[in-house]
Design a protein around this motif. Structure first.
Motif, PDB file in Angstrom:
ATOM      1  N   LYS A 194       6.701   3.271   9.107  1.00  0.00           N
ATOM      2  CA  LYS A 194       6.729   4.301  10.150  1.00  0.00           C
ATOM      3  C   LYS A 194       5.642   4.032  11.185  1.00  0.00           C
ATOM      4  O   LYS A 194       4.545   3.592  10.814  1.00  0.00           O
ATOM      5  CB  LYS A 194       6.541   5.688   9.535  1.00  0.00           C
ATOM      6  N   ASN A 217       9.882   7.742   7.734  1.00  0.00           N
ATOM      7  CA  ASN A 217       9.839   9.192   7.514  1.00  0.00           C
ATOM      8  C   ASN A 217      10.379  10.045   8.662  1.00  0.00           C
ATOM      9  O   ASN A 217      10.354  11.262   8.567  1.00  0.00           O
ATOM     10  CB  ASN A 217       8.414   9.638   7.152  1.00  0.00           C
ATOM     11  N   ILE A 264      11.706   8.742   3.402  1.00  0.00           N
ATOM     12  CA  ILE A 264      10.707   9.438   2.589  1.00  0.00           C
ATOM     13  C   ILE A 264      10.161  10.698   3.245  1.00  0.00           C
ATOM     14  O   ILE A 264       9.281  11.355   2.691  1.00  0.00           O
ATOM     15  CB  ILE A 264       9.525   8.487   2.252  1.00  0.00           C
ATOM     16  N   ALA A 301       5.869  14.700   4.692  1.00  0.00           N
ATOM     17  CA  ALA A 301       6.593  15.152   3.515  1.00  0.00           C
ATOM     18  C   ALA A 301       5.752  16.037   2.611  1.00  0.00           C
ATOM     19  O   ALA A 301       6.288  16.719   1.749  1.00  0.00           O
ATOM     20  CB  ALA A 301       7.093  13.955   2.722  1.00  0.00           C
ATOM     21  N   MET A 360      10.158  12.465  -6.690  1.00  0.00           N
ATOM     22  CA  MET A 360       9.153  11.982  -5.744  1.00  0.00           C
ATOM     23  C   MET A 360       8.092  13.065  -5.550  1.00  0.00           C
ATOM     24  O   MET A 360       8.412  14.256  -5.600  1.00  0.00           O
ATOM     25  CB  MET A 360       9.825  11.676  -4.407  1.00  0.00           C
ATOM     26  N   MET A 395       0.234   6.387  -2.645  1.00  0.00           N
ATOM     27  CA  MET A 395       0.179   5.853  -1.301  1.00  0.00           C
ATOM     28  C   MET A 395      -1.053   4.931  -1.226  1.00  0.00           C
ATOM     29  O   MET A 395      -1.611   4.561  -2.258  1.00  0.00           O
ATOM     30  CB  MET A 395       0.090   7.000  -0.294  1.00  0.00           C
ATOM     31  N   SER A 396      -1.469   4.577  -0.016  1.00  0.00           N
ATOM     32  CA  SER A 396      -2.584   3.629   0.119  1.00  0.00           C
ATOM     33  C   SER A 396      -3.828   4.079  -0.647  1.00  0.00           C
ATOM     34  O   SER A 396      -4.509   3.259  -1.266  1.00  0.00           O
ATOM     35  CB  SER A 396      -2.947   3.449   1.596  1.00  0.00           C
ATOM     36  N   ARG A 418       4.589   4.085  -2.333  1.00  0.00           N
ATOM     37  CA  ARG A 418       4.922   4.099  -0.900  1.00  0.00           C
ATOM     38  C   ARG A 418       3.639   3.820  -0.118  1.00  0.00           C
ATOM     39  O   ARG A 418       2.821   4.711   0.080  1.00  0.00           O
ATOM     40  CB  ARG A 418       5.504   5.463  -0.508  1.00  0.00           C
ATOM     41  N   VAL A 419       3.465   2.578   0.315  1.00  0.00           N
ATOM     42  CA  VAL A 419       2.188   2.177   0.903  1.00  0.00           C
ATOM     43  C   VAL A 419       2.366   1.761   2.362  1.00  0.00           C
ATOM     44  O   VAL A 419       3.135   0.847   2.664  1.00  0.00           O
ATOM     45  CB  VAL A 419       1.569   1.018   0.087  1.00  0.00           C
ATOM     46  N   GLY A 420       1.659   2.450   3.247  1.00  0.00           N
ATOM     47  CA  GLY A 420       1.728   2.137   4.671  1.00  0.00           C
ATOM     48  C   GLY A 420       0.440   1.537   5.193  1.00  0.00           C
ATOM     49  O   GLY A 420       0.325   0.322   5.411  1.00  0.00           O
ATOM     50  N   THR A 421      -0.566   2.401   5.399  1.00  0.00           N
ATOM     51  CA  THR A 421      -1.828   2.030   6.050  1.00  0.00           C
ATOM     52  C   THR A 421      -2.470   0.762   5.483  1.00  0.00           C
ATOM     53  O   THR A 421      -2.939  -0.084   6.250  1.00  0.00           O
ATOM     54  CB  THR A 421      -2.827   3.204   5.919  1.00  0.00           C
ATOM     55  N   ARG A 464      -2.498   4.451  11.593  1.00  0.00           N
ATOM     56  CA  ARG A 464      -1.633   5.073  12.601  1.00  0.00           C
ATOM     57  C   ARG A 464      -2.452   6.121  13.338  1.00  0.00           C
ATOM     58  O   ARG A 464      -3.447   6.603  12.823  1.00  0.00           O
ATOM     59  CB  ARG A 464      -0.448   5.761  11.923  1.00  0.00           C
TER      60      ARG A 464
HETATM   61  C1  LIG Z   1       3.267   7.932   5.501  1.00  0.00           C
HETATM   62  C2  LIG Z   1       3.701   8.190   4.125  1.00  0.00           C
HETATM   63  C3  LIG Z   1       3.263   7.364   3.065  1.00  0.00           C
HETATM   64  C4  LIG Z   1       2.311   6.192   3.264  1.00  0.00           C
HETATM   65  O1  LIG Z   1       0.998   6.660   3.395  1.00  0.00           O
HETATM   66  P1  LIG Z   1      -0.244   5.662   3.583  1.00  0.00           P
HETATM   67  O2  LIG Z   1      -1.418   6.515   3.311  1.00  0.00           O
HETATM   68  O3  LIG Z   1      -0.200   5.161   4.985  1.00  0.00           O
HETATM   69  O4  LIG Z   1      -0.101   4.569   2.593  1.00  0.00           O
HETATM   70  C5  LIG Z   1       3.722   7.651   1.795  1.00  0.00           C
HETATM   71  N1  LIG Z   1       4.557   8.680   1.561  1.00  0.00           N
HETATM   72  C6  LIG Z   1       5.001   9.481   2.542  1.00  0.00           C
HETATM   73  C7  LIG Z   1       5.917  10.599   2.202  1.00  0.00           C
HETATM   74  C8  LIG Z   1       4.585   9.274   3.854  1.00  0.00           C
HETATM   75  O5  LIG Z   1       5.030  10.087   4.825  1.00  0.00           O
END
Ligand SMILES: *Cc1c(COP(=O)(O)O)cnc(C)c1O
Length: 248
Positions: free
Chosen positions: A46, A67, A92, A153, A182, A219-220, A235-238, A244
């Motif tokens: 995202k 998301n 997600i 979420a 989840m 997450m991260s 679910r890993v983004g950052t 972001r």
């Molecule tokens: C953005 C998001 C993540 C990822 O979060 P990070 O802290 O960036 O790893 C995981 N789950 C959901 C539901 C998100 O919206």
């Protein structure tokens, strides 16, 4: 695929970050006495462009998470078909019922199902498209604290005592498959407590729905706690793509 110099830098950055996260997951599995293959990494793309998704695919990433419907549908439409074909797309984020039709066109799994209306809308759309969609029940793991809530979420989710009924409604649908649960750990709370509660809900759910084996958590910032508490999907983004803007 070949990349211009700036793109080559980005590819190297993503590769390094991905390896770091894979190392963290490996270490967390070892610490928890779990098999590494039982934990899947979903890279949350995202806010970042489709070019990043293509690079991630080139690096072997097979699961991506998005998301927001508008952003996700545009981004996925931009992907070359051969790249799209390699990816499992996870939705997600909080989902409005009137967006279910759009999401059902591209999402392979929706993690954020927390009410009957959404089950009906997704099932109807999946039937129209003639495709099957995996679904997870999002569980509310406690009131979120702090105002900097960034993960859309986190505010969603059904209370634990509503999971069984919603799961039955998913299992009774035509084109939705119940995969599991989840959860998002509330900001400022102990993730171990939140993820332990999610694991308890998942255990109870499997008594009636043995096929519902997924636990999407972590997450991260809290993936180690999620792995320690039985998560099957992170679910890993950052930690992979970078930070972001707030509320991104
Ligand atoms: C953005 C998001 C993540 C990822 O979060 P990070 O802290 O960036 O790893 C995981 N789950 C959901 C539901 C998100 O919206």
């Amino acid at each position: 695929m070949t990349f211009a110099p700036a793109a080559a830098d980005r590819l190297a950055e993503l590769s390094t970050n991905l390896r770091r996260v894979q190392d963290r997951i490996g270490a967390a599995c070892t610490a928890a006495g779990r098999v590494r293959n039982d934990v899947r990494l979903i890279v949350v793309t995202k806010f970042f462009p489709s070019a990043d998704v293509e690079m991630l695919a080139q690096l072997g990433v097979a699961d991506i998470g998005e998301n927001k419907d508008q952003e996700a549908s545009a981004k996925i439409a931009e992907l070359p078909p051969e790249v799209r074909g390699l990816l499992h797309v996870h939705f997600i984020g909080q989902l409005q019922t009137n967006k279910a039709g759009s999401v059902a066109a591209y999402a392979d799994t929706v993690h954020s199902v927390d009410r009957d209306k959404l089950v009906f809308a997704l099932d109807r759309a999946a039937t129209v498209f003639g495709r099957d969609i995996g679904v997870l029940v999002q569980v509310n793991l406690g009131a979120s604290t702090g105002s900097g809530q960034e993960t859309g979420a986190a505010r969603g989710g059904i209370q634990p005592d509503g999971v069984a009924r919603l799961a039955n409604s998913i299992a009774a649908s035509h084109h939705l498959f119940l995969r599991g649960l989840m959860g998002v750990a509330p900001q400022g709370a102990d993730p171990d407590v939140a993820f332990r509660n999610l694991a308890k809900c998942a255990f109870a759910l499997r008594a009636d729905h043995p096929e519902a084996t997924w636990i999407s958590a972590g997450m991260s910032g809290d993936l180690e706690s999620a792995v320690a508490n039985g998560a099957t999907h992170l679910r890993v983004g950052t930690a992979i793509l970078g930070s972001r803007p707030p509320h991104g």
